[in-house]
Design a protein around this motif. Structure first.
Motif, PDB file in Angstrom:
ATOM      1  N   THR A  58       0.784  -1.183  -0.031  1.00 17.06           N
ATOM      2  CA  THR A  58       0.095  -0.036  -0.008  1.00 17.06           C
ATOM      3  C   THR A  58       0.771   1.112  -0.174  1.00 17.06           C
ATOM      4  O   THR A  58       2.341   1.190   0.176  1.00 17.06           O
ATOM      5  N   ASP A 180      -1.947   3.791   5.308  1.00 16.79           N
ATOM      6  CA  ASP A 180      -3.495   3.956   4.766  1.00 16.79           C
ATOM      7  C   ASP A 180      -4.165   5.145   5.736  1.00 16.79           C
ATOM      8  O   ASP A 180      -5.029   5.755   4.858  1.00 16.79           O
ATOM      9  N   TYR A 200      -5.339   1.738  -0.072  1.00 16.60           N
ATOM     10  CA  TYR A 200      -6.743   1.167   0.196  1.00 16.60           C
ATOM     11  C   TYR A 200      -7.814   1.585  -0.962  1.00 16.60           C
ATOM     12  O   TYR A 200      -8.772   0.757  -1.275  1.00 16.60           O
TER      13      TYR A 200
END
Length: 331
Positions: A58, A180, A200
């Motif tokens: 991420t 995130d 995300y």
């Protein structure tokens, strides 16, 4: 003296697969990156990761800094055909000189000419390397940004900061959620799915590689199961987005530590947890000790450091870092 030794340690994981959390800030922490620049930076991120053969778990791109969590796979042979494909990823619109160079490369590889091995080794040196990935990504964006804005010089305050994360266990999950939640921590959104420039959010809207990155945290779960599990890490049991202030004040966080109280993980990762940024290594005590021992064996230096426990404000299990983190360090 011990602190200086800690700062100079260059960790060579040599553990087959590795996970890194990297962060870099704009020069003087200026708010340089508007949504157009962030979109270009996002596209270049995926290209640089594919070029180097890394898996993005991420990321978050903000207006003056970014975080990225990436998995570096085990070393494996890369064919000349694949090297050419990756080369063309970053050179999709070559000029006259670029087309000529590509033609020479192809002919040399076909004939295994004298320049073939030189080019091959140059390419292979950048495969599966977190430093090469960060250099390519940041340099390509700097070239675009300077051209677009009629400026010269660096965009970045420093090279980059990275933490080696134990690839198994909960450490990658905790750090990925921390990444995130950056926009939530900054009080820009209440739910990271609503912030365009994070992994995300891309996964929620259906980006295949973004989903695969988060699914790699749990290995055997489907995307639906991964999302449900990950949202519990992001928001706690019930998976409901918070209302009101995005995070508790850092002073309150320190007060909990002083009083030896406990907070749920979903509250702790909404704080600016410096150990995820400046800890050097993050994993179980045995993992951190193993990496320090590997450094000593490789360099024949004895830095006289030991694993440091995370702040006693949460049920961390056996997670430790390599460095003692100063409260004054920014996260």
């Amino acid at each position: 003296m011990a602190g200086m030794r800690e700062a100079r340690i260059k960790v060579d994981p040599n553990i087959g697969e590795a996970v890194y959390h990297c962060i870099s800030r704009s020069v003087a922490q200026q708010w340089l990156f508007d949504p157009v620049a962030q979109e270009v930076f996002r596209r270049q991120l995926w290209l640089a990761a594919e070029f180097c053969g890394l898996q993005l778990i991420t990321y978050t791109i903000l207006s003056n800094h970014f975080h990225v969590t990436a998995r570096v796979p085990r070393k494996a042979p890369v064919s000349d055909q694949e090297l050419l494909r990756r080369h063309q990823l970053l050179n999709s619109r070559p000029g006259k000189r670029g087309r000529k160079n590509l033609s020479i490369i192809k002919s040399q590889l076909a004939a295994n000419g004298p320049e073939a091995e030189k080019w091959r080794q140059s390419m292979l040196a950048r495969m599966g390397d977190i430093s090469a990935f960060m250099k390519i990504w940041k340099q390509n964006f700097t070239i675009w940004f300077n051209h677009a804005h009629g400026r010269i010089g660096t965009l970045w305050a420093s090279r980059f900061t990275s933490v080696l994360i134990q690839p198994e266990g909960q450490a990658p999950e905790f750090v990925s959620a921390y990444v995130d939640l950056n926009a939530v921590r900054a009080d820009m959104v209440r739910d990271p799915k609503d912030y365009r420039f994070c992994g995300y959010a891309e996964a929620v809207i259906g980006h295949r590689k973004a989903r695969e990155g988060l699914m790699s945290l749990y290995r055997t779960l489907s995307w639906k199961q991964t999302q449900a599990h990950y949202r519990q890490t992001l928001f706690g049991i019930g998976a409901e987005a918070r209302k009101g202030k995005a995070s508790i004040r850092y002073e309150d966080f320190r007060q909990v530590i002083r009083e030896k109280g406990l907070l749920p993980l979903s509250e702790v990762i909404l704080c600016r947890l410096r150990h995820f940024v400046h800890g050097g290594i993050l994993g179980t005590r045995a993992f951190v000790q193993e990496q320090i021992a590997a450094y000593e064996a490789r360099t024949r230096k004895h830095p006289r450091i030991a694993p440091r426990s995370l702040p006693p404000c949460c049920e961390w299990g056996d997670l430790c870092t390599m460095r003692k983190v100063r409260e004054s360090q920014a996260a």
